[in-house]
Design an enzyme around this catalytic site. Structure first.
Site: not given
Ligand code: AMP
Length: 282
Positions: A33, A40, A190
């Site tokens: 996102m 990421h 966040r």
């Molecule tokens: P988001 O942008 O929050 O929807 O996350 C996108 C992807 O990145 C999802 O698969 C999350 O689980 C992964 N992700 C987010 N934060 C982390 C982190 N600290 N370590 C590993 N993967 C992450």
């Protein structure tokens, strides 16, 4: 300034991907996102090890937000994201508009049962339907051979594995361990919304969970340990606490005591920001 190709329509995504697929390259997908951090980028690096052409997606999916305020507050910084993705070796970015993803008549929902009865399921009604629906769309749009998801969103990872199996999607789901800040806080977009004071208090979430994991590993009933952890979070300023639960890592069913394949999960609010974390127990 590094450059990376960005497409914003499904037609352009398919046109950009098709030649690589025809050459026999394996396609890797990393859905995000945006507001990217090292967690990421780790997903992109892992995808690189499993595939030849890496598509990162940036889409703040309105369907998975319960509250408009949360959606509005979600951080966005596309220019920085594109630079980071280019520097990390992604090959293409798919950053569609909301209108491209959801037509006015859009009325289909992907709902994964059972796994969504627990944890964030009841805490965030409609969230996993939003996630499952958008991920199914992204899978159909990009048709990847592999897709990477972070263990930070462990329940989401399980939901995606389930829907991939249930719907016979020919995609290998690759889990990536959680990347953390030096003080243990799980990296998250966040975290940018935390005030300086909240950022310091936020490290108490992984600290309290690690403490609980140690206690759970010695056996005995989980309930008093979980209760003590909730109290510790409360006195550190977390409110409300959505859950601190010990669950089976596959089915996510709550467990009364630690056993092989159990995992500790927590979600709690610090000011305006909701934080989640999870740790393996046994
Ligand atoms: P988001 O942008 O929050 O929807 O996350 C996108 C992807 O990145 C999802 O698969 C999350 O689980 C992964 N992700 C987010 N934060 C982390 C982190 N600290 N370590 C590993 N993967 C992450």
């Amino acid at each position: 300034m590094l450059k990376i190709d960005v497409v914003r329509s499904v037609a352009a995504l398919r046109a950009a991907t098709q030649p690589h697929r025809r050459e026999g390259k394996r396609i890797g997908l990393v859905p995000t996102m945006g507001a990217l951090h090292q967690g990421h980028l780790e997903l992109v690096k892992v995808a690189r090890r499993h595939a030849d052409f890496i598509i990162a997606t940036i889409f703040v999916n309105p369907l998975q937000f319960n509250a408009n305020a949360d959606l509005d507050a979600y951080p966005r910084d596309e220019a920085t994201d594109l630079n980071l993705l280019a520097a990390t070796g992604a090959d293409l970015v798919f950053a569609p508009t909301v209108g491209e993803m959801y037509s006015k008549q859009f009325s289909t929902e992907v709902k994964v049962g059972e796994l969504t009865r627990y944890l964030d399921g009841p805490a965030r009604p409609g969230h996993f339907e939003g996630v499952a629906t958008v991920v199914t769309k992204l899978f159909n749009q990009a048709q990847p051979d592999i897709a990477c998801f972070g263990e930070k969103d462990y329940q989401q990872l399980q939901v995606i594995k389930r829907l991939t199996r249930d719907l016979d999607l020919p995609i290998e789901i690759i889990p990536v361990p959680t990347l953390r800040e030096e003080d243990g806080l799980a990296m998250s977009s966040r975290n940018r919304n935390l005030t300086e004071k909240e950022r310091i208090a936020a490290a108490l979430l992984p600290a309290a969970l690690r403490q609980a994991v140690q206690e759970l590993q010695t056996g005995g009933a989980a309930a008093p340990i979980l209760e003590k952890t909730r109290a510790a979070l409360k006195s550190a300023g977390f409110s409300p606490i959505d859950y601190v639960e010990l669950c089976d890592a596959e089915t996510l069913q709550p467990l009364p005591a630690a056993r092989e394949g159990s995992r500790l999960f927590a979600a709690a609010h610090l000011g305006q920001t909701r934080l989640i974390d999870n740790w393996p127990v046994l």
